[in-house]
Design a protein around this motif. Structure first.
Motif, PDB file in Angstrom:
ATOM      1  N   LYS A 263      46.389  41.115  43.561  1.00  0.00           N
ATOM      2  CA  LYS A 263      45.887  42.240  44.352  1.00  0.00           C
ATOM      3  C   LYS A 263      44.386  42.105  44.614  1.00  0.00           C
ATOM      4  O   LYS A 263      43.908  42.416  45.710  1.00  0.00           O
ATOM      5  CB  LYS A 263      46.191  43.553  43.642  1.00  0.00           C
ATOM      6  CG  LYS A 263      47.667  43.933  43.658  1.00  0.00           C
ATOM      7  CD  LYS A 263      47.897  45.281  42.998  1.00  0.00           C
ATOM      8  CE  LYS A 263      49.362  45.703  43.100  1.00  0.00           C
ATOM      9  NZ  LYS A 263      49.584  47.058  42.535  1.00  0.00           N
ATOM     10  N   MET A 264      43.649  41.666  43.631  1.00  0.00           N
ATOM     11  CA  MET A 264      42.206  41.504  43.821  1.00  0.00           C
ATOM     12  C   MET A 264      41.894  40.350  44.768  1.00  0.00           C
ATOM     13  O   MET A 264      40.931  40.401  45.533  1.00  0.00           O
ATOM     14  CB  MET A 264      41.518  41.307  42.476  1.00  0.00           C
ATOM     15  CG  MET A 264      41.426  42.574  41.622  1.00  0.00           C
ATOM     16  SD  MET A 264      40.487  43.907  42.438  1.00  0.00           S
ATOM     17  CE  MET A 264      41.817  44.933  43.110  1.00  0.00           C
ATOM     18  N   TYR A 265      42.706  39.305  44.732  1.00  0.00           N
ATOM     19  CA  TYR A 265      42.578  38.215  45.712  1.00  0.00           C
ATOM     20  C   TYR A 265      42.760  38.784  47.117  1.00  0.00           C
ATOM     21  O   TYR A 265      41.979  38.482  48.043  1.00  0.00           O
ATOM     22  CB  TYR A 265      43.622  37.139  45.426  1.00  0.00           C
ATOM     23  CG  TYR A 265      43.759  36.080  46.489  1.00  0.00           C
ATOM     24  CD1 TYR A 265      42.904  34.974  46.513  1.00  0.00           C
ATOM     25  CD2 TYR A 265      44.739  36.176  47.479  1.00  0.00           C
ATOM     26  CE1 TYR A 265      43.034  33.991  47.495  1.00  0.00           C
ATOM     27  CE2 TYR A 265      44.870  35.203  48.464  1.00  0.00           C
ATOM     28  CZ  TYR A 265      44.013  34.120  48.460  1.00  0.00           C
ATOM     29  OH  TYR A 265      44.140  33.159  49.433  1.00  0.00           O
TER      30      TYR A 265
ATOM     31  N   GLY B 204      34.158  48.189  44.453  1.00  0.00           N
ATOM     32  CA  GLY B 204      33.051  47.409  43.916  1.00  0.00           C
ATOM     33  C   GLY B 204      32.614  46.294  44.839  1.00  0.00           C
ATOM     34  O   GLY B 204      31.877  45.393  44.431  1.00  0.00           O
ATOM     35  N   GLY B 205      33.072  46.359  46.090  1.00  0.00           N
ATOM     36  CA  GLY B 205      32.726  45.326  47.053  1.00  0.00           C
ATOM     37  C   GLY B 205      33.351  43.982  46.688  1.00  0.00           C
ATOM     38  O   GLY B 205      34.132  43.875  45.730  1.00  0.00           O
ATOM     39  N   ILE B 206      33.013  42.961  47.445  1.00  0.00           N
ATOM     40  CA  ILE B 206      33.555  41.627  47.174  1.00  0.00           C
ATOM     41  C   ILE B 206      33.152  41.164  45.783  1.00  0.00           C
ATOM     42  O   ILE B 206      33.970  40.609  45.032  1.00  0.00           O
ATOM     43  CB  ILE B 206      33.098  40.619  48.251  1.00  0.00           C
ATOM     44  CG1 ILE B 206      33.852  40.875  49.556  1.00  0.00           C
ATOM     45  CG2 ILE B 206      33.334  39.179  47.788  1.00  0.00           C
ATOM     46  CD1 ILE B 206      33.466  39.951  50.708  1.00  0.00           C
ATOM     47  N   GLU B 207      31.903  41.401  45.402  1.00  0.00           N
ATOM     48  CA  GLU B 207      31.433  40.948  44.089  1.00  0.00           C
ATOM     49  C   GLU B 207      32.227  41.587  42.960  1.00  0.00           C
ATOM     50  O   GLU B 207      32.609  40.933  41.985  1.00  0.00           O
ATOM     51  CB  GLU B 207      29.937  41.258  43.929  1.00  0.00           C
ATOM     52  CG  GLU B 207      29.026  40.381  44.765  1.00  0.00           C
ATOM     53  CD  GLU B 207      29.175  38.902  44.434  1.00  0.00           C
ATOM     54  OE1 GLU B 207      29.287  38.577  43.233  1.00  0.00           O
ATOM     55  OE2 GLU B 207      29.193  38.078  45.365  1.00  0.00           O
ATOM     56  N   GLY B 208      32.484  42.897  43.094  1.00  0.00           N
ATOM     57  CA  GLY B 208      33.260  43.589  42.074  1.00  0.00           C
ATOM     58  C   GLY B 208      34.677  43.071  41.968  1.00  0.00           C
ATOM     59  O   GLY B 208      35.232  42.928  40.865  1.00  0.00           O
ATOM     60  N   CYS B 209      35.262  42.757  43.123  1.00  0.00           N
ATOM     61  CA  CYS B 209      36.636  42.246  43.134  1.00  0.00           C
ATOM     62  C   CYS B 209      36.702  40.820  42.587  1.00  0.00           C
ATOM     63  O   CYS B 209      37.693  40.436  41.954  1.00  0.00           O
ATOM     64  CB  CYS B 209      37.209  42.299  44.552  1.00  0.00           C
ATOM     65  SG  CYS B 209      37.485  43.988  45.132  1.00  0.00           S
TER      66      CYS B 209
END
Length: 473
Positions: free
Chosen positions: A28-30, A47-52
């Motif tokens: 899911k995070m991908y 958390g934006g791309i960095e958080g993901c």
């Protein structure tokens, strides 16, 4: 974005794109990272791309596609050099190791690792070849498609950028996640190969499905720019701003396009206002290379038009200086050089010298880095032309640029972005003391008028060139 809608392990398998992890959260995070990449929008609720990226690595530290997408995104961002950034070099090495030691990953995933490794070495053509190889078997692999799109863009491979999307479009159905965004990708390829009417139609179809698609907006902005439809462009950007202003990864670039219309009209104060209130502010906040080169380009165009932007250069040069030794893209280097030349009285001169010397060194030992291979024949002459023009050696700038003018597309970027170098050649030819160069300037302007009729900027330049070449009474 709704986190619950992201695809888990089973959903990816059902689409024929299985991911080698048992973690639904990692899958899911991908998907969340991919979605933000394609939509040009960091979702702060995630958390934006960095958080993901942090979340996907926590969910499964050895998930190879998690490493591919996180490391690949940093590489295609072009803001860091593997040769200088040890953390990035280590991330590339770790991704390659995972691809080697995990025997059960799919052929598709293994190819993704190989493409990322090629790209990390600057071998962009080989990376694009591998992404295209993936798409032959898996035409709905959006990560391969988007990475290939970016890779072709950096190569100035406009036809390939168009055809890459055209080949896979029939395999996409409206119910598929992110389907509408392919219309923006295809539209951009169409406009860069001068199919402007088809490009606008395709982008408008995408906007009808997803009004907040900033890339479709961007395509329409390009069409109006390339056709000198200034008033249409201004009205379009103003009417759609509410939809794309929140796309933090592309908003600055769309404002750059907006400012270009004002430069075209000769309304320099309006263009400067956009620079100050949007382009400069967003660039400071993001530090993204796209935003930085936009800021450089906008100031340089204003300067060519005779607008004093010295104070702006000083501030911008502080942002470009840390990237002087990167040499990831020639396109970036040229824009960094604009900023250091603009700020030559406040420390920029040393940066200019360092950039040129560093690029010479890379050009002498390019290895498999395509940009460094191109530096000697295209990149360095263009850099030297900027320097010569800045020093008032206009005839020398013409001598450097004219022989390679039909190769300048090889530095990458769009026609609209590279137009600053066409303008540089025209201005240098007009200012040259060589009569032949002044005649060349008039020829170039006739050519420009034929390709882009009814351009106010071209009309102003034609008037200036006519005055310059009038016989003395």
């Amino acid at each position: 974005m709704i986190a619950s809608s992201f695809r888990d392990c089973q959903a990816w398998r059902a689409e024929g794109l299985p991911l080698s992890t048992s973690s639904n959260e990692a899958c899911k995070m991908y998907d969340a990272i991919l979605t933000q990449y394609v939509t040009w929008r960091n979702d702060e609720t995630l958390g934006g791309i960095e958080g993901c990226i942090s979340a996907v690595k926590s969910a499964d530290p050895d998930f190879v596609m998690g490493h591919v997408i996180s490391t690949g995104l940093e590489l295609v961002g072009t803001g860091s050099s593997v040769l200088l950034n040890e953390r990035l070099a280590s991330a590339v090495k770790r991704t390659v190791e995972l691809g080697q030691i995990q025997q059960d990953i799919t052929t598709r995933e293994r190819l993704h690792v190989r493409a990322m490794e090629h790209f990390s070495k600057g071998s962009f053509p080989k990376a694009c070849d591998v992404w295209e190889e993936i798409l032959v078997e898996h035409p709905t692999d959006l990560l391969a498609l988007k990475f290939a799109h970016d890779g072709f863009f950096y190569l100035g491979a406009q036809t390939q950028m168009r055809d890459s999307v055209a080949r896979v479009l029939p395999h996409w159905k409206p119910h598929m996640p992110l389907y509408s965004y392919l219309k923006g990708l295809y539209s951009f390829g169409l406009l860069e190969t001068h199919f402007y009417d088809q490009a606008e139609k395709m982008a408008k179809e995408g906007l009808a499905l997803t009004p907040e698609d900033a890339w479709c907006v961007h395509s329409v902005a390009h069409v109006h720019e390339m056709k000198a439809e200034v008033e249409k462009g201004l009205k379009f950007m103003e009417s759609t701003e509410k939809d794309w202003a929140g796309c933090d990864m592309l908003a600055c670039h769309n404002y750059w396009h907006w400012a270009l219309y004002f430069i075209e009209k000769g309304e320099y104060d309006a263009a400067l206002n956009i620079f100050d209130s949007q382009v400069s502010a967003l660039n400071k906040a993001s530090g993204a290379m796209l935003d930085t080169v936009d800021a450089c380009s906008l100031l340089y165009r204003l300067e060519l038009e005779g607008v004093c932007v010295k104070d702006c250069w000083r501030e911008l040069q502080q942002l470009t200086e840390p990237h002087t030794d990167d040499h990831v893209l020639l396109f970036n280097d040229l824009h960094f050089l604009m900023s250091s030349l603009g700020a030559k009285e406040s420390g920029g001169a040393a940066q200019s010298q360092r950039l040129l010397e560093g690029l010479w060194e890379r050009a002498n030992v390019p290895e498999e880095n395509y940009q460094h291979q191109l530096a000697g024949s295209v990149g360095l002459p263009m850099c030297q032309a900027l320097l010569e023009y800045d020093q008032g050696n206009y005839s020398r700038a013409v001598e450097l640029l004219q022989p390679i003018r039909y190769r300048m597309s090889e530095i990458g970027g769009s026609d609209a972005q590279r137009d600053v170098f066409n303008l540089l050649l025209i201005h240098a030819a007009m200012k040259s003391g060589v009569t032949h160069h002044q005649k060349l300037a008039r020829c170039l302007l006739v050519e420009r008028e034929a390709a882009k009729p009814n351009s106010p900027l071209t009309d102003r330049l034609i008037q200036r060139a006519h005055v310059l070449t009038m016989p003395a009474i």
